[in-house]
Scaffold this motif. Structure first.
Motif, mmCIF file in Angstrom:
data_model
loop_
_atom_site.group_PDB
_atom_site.id
_atom_site.type_symbol
_atom_site.label_atom_id
_atom_site.label_comp_id
_atom_site.label_asym_id
_atom_site.label_seq_id
_atom_site.Cartn_x
_atom_site.Cartn_y
_atom_site.Cartn_z
ATOM 1 N N ILE A 54 39.420 46.689 46.195
ATOM 2 C CA ILE A 54 39.682 47.422 47.576
ATOM 3 C C ILE A 54 41.335 47.144 48.578
ATOM 4 O O ILE A 54 42.154 47.577 48.420
ATOM 5 C CB ILE A 54 39.244 48.024 48.318
ATOM 6 N N GLY A 55 40.411 45.966 48.834
ATOM 7 C CA GLY A 55 41.679 45.578 50.102
ATOM 8 C C GLY A 55 43.488 45.200 49.518
ATOM 9 O O GLY A 55 44.129 45.958 49.546
ATOM 10 N N THR A 56 42.815 44.563 48.600
ATOM 11 C CA THR A 56 44.265 44.136 47.599
ATOM 12 C C THR A 56 44.967 44.977 47.514
ATOM 13 O O THR A 56 46.174 45.233 47.233
ATOM 14 C CB THR A 56 44.014 42.759 46.526
ATOM 15 N N SER A 57 44.555 46.382 46.500
ATOM 16 C CA SER A 57 44.805 47.390 45.881
ATOM 17 C C SER A 57 45.719 47.645 46.685
ATOM 18 O O SER A 57 46.770 48.549 46.188
ATOM 19 C CB SER A 57 43.486 48.004 45.209
ATOM 20 N N TYR B 220 51.943 40.738 47.052
ATOM 21 C CA TYR B 220 52.434 41.359 46.092
ATOM 22 C C TYR B 220 51.955 40.153 44.756
ATOM 23 O O TYR B 220 51.895 39.477 44.846
ATOM 24 C CB TYR B 220 53.934 41.339 45.681
ATOM 25 N N HIS B 221 52.044 40.716 43.650
ATOM 26 C CA HIS B 221 51.702 40.173 42.536
ATOM 27 C C HIS B 221 52.691 39.326 41.732
ATOM 28 O O HIS B 221 53.895 39.544 42.306
ATOM 29 C CB HIS B 221 51.064 41.260 41.013
ATOM 30 N N ILE B 222 52.002 38.032 42.173
ATOM 31 C CA ILE B 222 53.807 37.632 41.596
ATOM 32 C C ILE B 222 53.423 36.591 39.829
ATOM 33 O O ILE B 222 52.217 36.348 39.232
ATOM 34 C CB ILE B 222 53.529 36.088 42.576
ATOM 35 N N GLY C 135 50.763 33.875 37.302
ATOM 36 C CA GLY C 135 49.909 34.983 37.517
ATOM 37 C C GLY C 135 49.065 35.463 38.791
ATOM 38 O O GLY C 135 48.128 34.714 38.267
ATOM 39 N N HIS C 136 49.440 34.976 39.806
ATOM 40 C CA HIS C 136 48.361 35.023 40.836
ATOM 41 C C HIS C 136 49.022 36.043 41.854
ATOM 42 O O HIS C 136 49.551 36.866 41.699
ATOM 43 C CB HIS C 136 48.945 34.236 41.827
ATOM 44 N N GLY C 137 47.327 37.056 42.193
ATOM 45 C CA GLY C 137 47.344 38.211 43.102
ATOM 46 C C GLY C 137 47.575 38.041 44.247
ATOM 47 O O GLY C 137 48.565 36.726 44.486
#
Lengths: 771, 464
Positions: free
Chosen positions: B17-20, B164-166, B203-205
């Motif tokens: 949730i936090g990351t989103s 951000y997603h990288i 693809g690291h979150g």
């Protein structure tokens, strides 16, 4: 009509003369100031040598904390762990002067730094001193002699040596105070004004504040008073000149903390009290003589003399008892070495070790006062033509100062003003005679002899008049006694008439003589400028040498002090020989064990002992003193001769004077001091040798010492208890840190303890006198 | 057991949730390339981000995330956007300023970069970012002897920290020499010469972090000016006088044990490699009356070279600086007024001078610039391209009556990149220039008048 014209021309002459002498004085002041700036121009605006650094530090404290904190200042940065009460042990005149100067300048928004003010205090005061010389000589022999003497003093090398810009030392202001005190004394003597007598006491107070040399004044003036009385020159003016000075002066002197009760308790001051009594007796006698008839007076004299003798003996006995009860017979060591030049070298090595306390050599007279040495006798003769109270003072001054300068090279400084005054008088009289002769001949060619004789008299008369009126203008406020006026008019005119008849020389001779005297003066000027520029301007903390590839600067001392101040802890103690104490506290801001104020001989001897002991014993002594760093000065790499190895014998002597296990012969091979392979093992193992030459051999492979011009005796060795932490670029200063004691392995200590507990204890006590 | 699993589950959910929520701005980094330069004691990181907007709402700003330890040592963040295509490629500077985020995990700190124009959905843009870190190299061992080289640690993450997603990323670490003691392996990672290459990672979150330590030799002089005070005094009589007071320190590995001069002098390359003995100060051209001293007097080891572009002052402190050693000194010089003072409007002038420290390649912990305006100037204002602390003071200099206004600018953590011009505007009436000469003249006039009066006054009661 003619009379009016002459009076007008006299006024004009008088005004012109005043303006001229004012301008000349101003220029003399400028010259006195600027000749001392060579050090700033050739080097930089920096405080010089050793003592000035202490004065500078005190001034910094004064300007930062104010005068009350200054009186109570206990300095814990020096003489660790004893400390020193600075406020009570310094002559505060110099620091208070510079501090006041700084405060005034800052209050009118001239934000000069304390350092700048300190650097330029000495040149400013030498300008003052030359003006004071003018005043004094004018009182003795008139304005001409005054101007000449002022010009001579402005550039006399002896005084320059102590007052170049940056030489911020007591003598810088003290010489001014000395001359000015003498001037006020003579002024009082000539005028009999109580106003000047009071000023005189204040000037004396300033002198007491500034320099220990004030004892010279308080002995010289009584001597002069006594001389006047003995030669039958007693007058009320003499009484006014002397009695207030003793009373007020002594009271004021006792206010200075460093003098305090010494002003009435030490032998240096007793002469003044004795003369004080004598002058009162004499005054009483003169008074009684005035009221009694001659017969009655004779009776009274016999009566009083018999009673007085008894009283005198009683007083004398008390005095002698008092003096004898004190251990040094009431005299301080320095004063004693003045009276007996061999005293110091016999008993106090610490005084004898200072080069400026040695007797001077003949060349140093030529170096320091140059042609004045030859002019002085002429000046003395001039003082006897005619002998007045004032000129007899000048003669007495020169005679005593010649003696003192012969004892201690430092006191050449007291001789310099006297020599300048005498030479000023001599030169001025010589010019007087020669120019008058020339004038006589020149006028004689145009007019007939009778008239020109009259003319010449008129001229001299005019001169006398203008001089006299100048005096009256200057002293408008003071009431001159009629008697003195009369003397002034009669004596010189009579004298000049006599002189005129006697001293007319042939024209050619006079012209030649004037030329020669000017040449002499020119030689003096050239010498003075050379001395100021080359000999006396080096600040001694930064050295330069000229070689084929240009100027080389040796700034090692400040490199080391800067390193200490930035890279050691604030509370670390630094041990070094006392010469570097003041500089270390002032520049590195670190606590030192001993410094140039050599008040505690034992403490200095302890450091001397440590430096002349083997490493372990030295470590013990230093450790017991809480020392963290040891600083030695070493000149062997670049050939700097006044390094610690060359001073080392004094350390041995001073150390051995207190701790007898240090014996000078142990360090000498057949009476010779050497550090090469012939040196004694004690020498080669002492701390000073090791700290100086540690890893020195690695610089050139054979350890060649450029100062001693020899290869060192012991080349490869290790230090067990000390660690090199800093060595400056030219190796002139080396700083070592005491290694912390190694952790003891438990079993080992126990064993050694059980083995030789008794012996080790005794041996440490023998080695370390401090425990 | 079940409870443990349950709590772990809760934690994961919370993390998701936090990351989103953090990545709710909808930006995505397609490609991140990072180059970390560790050649001196100033760490420069060049970061190239290719960003795409995946959401409908146009994005106006991009967030850069820093771990809190790094954020404290951050001296400067610069951002630029590439404009144009291959041939006519140019960079347009963007504004980057620190911001706070409500739900920053683990105390992450942010800089936000405002884009020139909002990024619509599906569009991409490439940001060039430079940020500079000071005091981020930790010497290890902390103390070295005279003959030892200096080894330091650098700590960072193998993966770019970002909200951000990288998608793709790679990091290159440049060390000053081939002597790298060790580095954390995060596969794929490899070393070739003085370059360490981490990645590429795919693809690291958001907020992915993978700590690394690089232990390497860095003998660059760690010259740090702990405090620098520059006083710039304007005199309308034709000169600007600059006085700079330095407190210099070597912040590398501390010097341990003895300092042997004989070793230092006989083996210049092998002994005391991390120490330094001279510094280069770049001064303006036409500089005059330069002096270099400290509190105990002049320091004679300096050399000045001037040409029409710049003046170079090579200064040597009194002693070479080893790790932990300090020195203080002062440099002063004058420069012609017309080079730096300009008239903007009648009666209004401005000074244009360079911010920062003139000594090359140093970090200044605390920089204070004092601009002393001439007596009688009014309405001072300052233009500086970054935030500084400003205040006003009064100073009384030679023969001042009302005092001079002093504009004080303070900034911490200054690096050579801060060496940019700044302006001080003020109003000044040229008549004030005459105040001090007139004052002096009138003083002397009064003195002479008083002495004339004194000579003509007779205060005696009875005429003689």
């Amino acid at each position: 009509m003619a009379a009016q014209e002459t009076s007008q021309s006299a006024i004009f002459r008088h005004a012109f003369g005043n303006v001229l002498s004012f301008t000349v004085l101003l220029l003399i002041g400028v010259m006195a100031f600027s000749i001392r700036l060579f050090s700033v121009i050739k080097y930089e605006s920096v405080i010089h040598e050793f003592d000035p650094y202490f004065n500078y530090r005190v001034t910094q404290f004064l300007t930062k904390s104010g005068v009350y904190d200054f009186w109570n200042w206990f300095d814990d940065r020096t003489w660790y762990p004893l400390g020193r009460v600075i406020g009570g042990t310094v002559y505060p005149g110099l620091t208070l002067t510079a501090g006041t100067l700084w405060r005034i300048l800052n209050s009118i928004n001239i934000p000069l730094s304390v350092e700048t003010v300190c650097v330029f205090t000495a040149p400013v005061f030498s300008a003052f001193a030359s003006w004071a010389t003018y005043l004094l000589t004018k009182e003795i022999k008139g304005a001409g002699a005054g101007l000449t003497a002022a010009a001579l003093l402005a550039m006399v090398p002896s005084y320059i040596s102590r007052s170049v810009a940056g030489s911020y030392d007591n003598e810088a202001v003290a010489i001014f105070a000395l001359i000015f005190t003498f001037y006020l004394y003579i002024k009082t003597l000539n005028t009999g004004s109580l106003f000047y007598a009071t000023l005189n006491a204040i000037a004396y107070f300033y002198m007491v504040c500034s320099w220990g040399g004030y004892t010279f004044i308080i002995n010289l003036i009584p001597m002069h008073v006594l001389l006047c009385i003995v030669t039958g020159r007693y007058s009320p003016r003499l009484y006014i000149a002397y009695a207030p000075l003793v009373v007020l002066g002594t009271l004021l002197a006792a206010l200075v903390p460093v003098v305090g009760f010494n002003a009435v308790m030490t032998s240096e001051h007793f002469a003044s009290f004795l003369v004080f009594i004598i002058i009162h007796v004499v005054a009483l006698v003169y008074y009684i003589k005035g009221i009694l008839t001659p017969q009655m007076f004779k009776v009274a004299v016999t009566l009083v003399v018999s009673v007085g003798m008894v009283l005198c003996f009683a007083v004398l006995a008390v005095l002698i008892a008092l003096v004898a009860s004190s251990p040094t017979k009431g005299w301080s060591g320095r004063s004693l070495s003045l009276l007996d030049p061999t005293y110091a070298s016999k008993y106090i090595p610490i005084i004898a070790s200072v080069s400026e306390h040695q007797p001077p050599t003949w060349p140093s007279y030529f170096m320091d006062i140059n042609v004045l040495a030859f002019l002085v006798p002429a000046g003395i003769i001039a003082c006897f033509l005619p002998l007045s109270d004032a000129s007899s003072f000048a003669v007495l001054y020169i005679v005593t100062s010649v003696y003192f300068s012969g004892v201690m090279v430092r006191l050449m400084l007291v001789l310099a003003p006297a020599a300048c005054i005498m030479s000023g008088i001599a030169l001025s009289e010589a010019f007087d005679v020669f120019t008058r002769s020339i004038k006589f001949h020149l006028v004689g060619t145009t007019q007939n002899p009778q008239e020109n004789a009259g003319d010449a008299t008129k001229v001299t008369q005019n001169d006398v008049k203008s001089e006299k009126s100048e005096d009256t203008v200057k002293e408008r406020s003071s009431r001159k006694s009629k008697k003195k006026d009369k003397e002034n008019i009669e004596k010189p005119s009579l004298v000049s008439r006599v002189e005129k008849r006697l001293l007319v020389l042939p024209l050619e001779t006079s012209v030649m003589a004037v030329f020669l005297v000017v040449l002499l003066g020119a030689f003096y000027v050239v010498h003075c400028v050379w001395a100021a520029a080359e000999a006396y301007s080096a600040p001694s903390i930064v050295l330069t040498s000229r070689s084929h590839d240009g100027l080389h600067v040796f700034d090692d001392f400040r490199e080391a002090y800067a390193w200490l101040s930035h890279n050691t802890e604030v509370d670390d103690k630094v041990a070094s020989w006392w010469d570097y104490g003041y500089q270390t506290t002032a520049m590195a801001n670190r606590t030192v064990i001993v410094d140039n104020n050599t008040w505690n001989n034992t403490h200095i001897a302890t450091v001397g002992t440590a430096l002349s002991s083997p490493e372990k014993a030295a470590w013990d002594i230093f450790n017991s003193l809480d020392v963290k760093y040891v600083l030695v000065v070493f000149g062997g790499l670049v050939g700097y001769p006044s390094d610690d190895i060359n001073k080392f014998l004094w350390m041995v002597r001073i150390g051995g004077g207190v701790f007898p296990h240090i014996k000078e012969p142990d360090y000498l091979r057949d009476g010779q001091y050497r550090i090469d392979s012939q040196a004694t093992p004690t020498m080669l193992n002492c701390l000073m040798y090791k700290l100086s030459y540690y890893r020195f051999v690695e610089t050139d492979g054979r350890g060649y010492d450029k100062v001693r011009n020899t290869e060192i005796g012991k080349k490869h060795f290790k230090l067990n208890h000390f660690e090199e932490v800093f060595t400056t670029h030219h190796w002139m200063v080396r700083i070592y840190k005491l290694k912390s004691p190694r952790n003891r392995i438990r079993g080992k200590t126990k064993r050694s303890k059980s083995q030789k507990s008794g012996t080790s204890k005794r041996s440490t006590r023998k080695k370390n006198p401090w425990q | 057991m079940a409870a443990a699993i349950f709590s772990l589950f809760i934690f994961l959910v919370a993390l998701l949730i936090g990351t989103s929520s953090a990545s709710s701005s909808g930006l995505q980094i397609l490609q991140a390339e990072r180059q970390i330069e560790l050649t001196s004691h100033i760490v420069r990181v060049y970061l190239t981000l290719k960003i795409e907007n995946t959401e409908d709402a146009p994005a106006t700003e991009v967030l850069l995330a820093f771990p809190p330890t790094q954020f404290d040592h951050l001296a400067l963040v610069k951002a630029a956007v590439t404009v144009g295509k291959k041939r006519k490629k140019s960079y347009a500077p963007l504004e980057a300023k620190p911001t706070e985020q409500r739900d920053a995990p683990n105390g992450t700190k942010y800089y936000s970069v405002s884009l020139l124009k909002p990024l619509a959905k599906g569009e991409t843009t490439t940001l060039e970012i430079l940020y500079i870190l000071t005091q981020s190299l930790e010497p290890f061992p902390k103390e070295i002897a005279q003959s030892d080289p200096q080894l330091v640690y650098y700590r960072d993450s193998a993966i770019v920290l970002s909200p951000y997603h990288i998608a793709h990323q790679a990091t290159v670490v440049k060390t000053p020499s081939n002597n790298v003691e060790s580095f954390t392996q995060v596969d794929p990672a490899q070393r070739s010469g003085s370059e360490l290459r981490y990645g590429p990672y795919e693809g690291h979150g958001p907020y992915s972090y993978s700590p690394i330590i690089v232990h390497f030799e860095n003998n660059h002089p760690f010259a740090v000016v702990e405090e620098l005070e520059r006083e710039i005094e304007i005199s309308h009589w034709g000169s600007v006088q600059v006085t700079e007071r330095y407190k210099l320190a070597h912040t590398g590995a501390k010097h341990k044990g003895a300092f042997s001069r004989v070793e230092y002098q006989s083996r210049p390359g092998g002994s005391g490699v991390s120490s330094f003995k001279h510094l280069l100060a770049v001064l303006p051209p036409r500089v005059h009356s330069v002096y270099y001293r400290d509190e105990i007097g002049n320091i004679s080891t300096s050399r000045l070279r001037t040409n029409s572009k710049k003046s170079e002052l090579l200064i040597e402190p009194r002693y070479p600086l080893f790790g932990g050693w300090k020195a203080t000194f002062l440099i002063g010089y004058g420069v012609p007024l017309k080079d730096f003072l300009f008239e903007s409007a009648p009666g209004a002038r401005y000074l244009n001078y360079t911010f920062g420290c003139p000594i090359a390649d140093t970090v200044v912990d605390k920089l204070t610039i004092k601009v002393v305006l001439p007596e009688g100037s009014k309405d001072p204002s300052v233009e500086v391209p970054f935030t500084v602390k400003q205040s006003l003071e009064k100073k009384y200099s030679y023969l001042d009556v009302i005092g001079r206004t002093v504009v004080v600018l303070e900034k911490r953590n200054v690096v050579p990149e801060h060496h940019v011009p700044f302006q001080v505007h003020y109003k000044f009436n040229p008549l004030f220039m005459l105040a001090e000469p007139l004052m002096l003249a009138s003083t002397f006039f009064l003195l002479f008048a008083a002495s004339v009066a004194y000579l003509h006054i007779d205060l005696s009661i009875r005429k003689k």
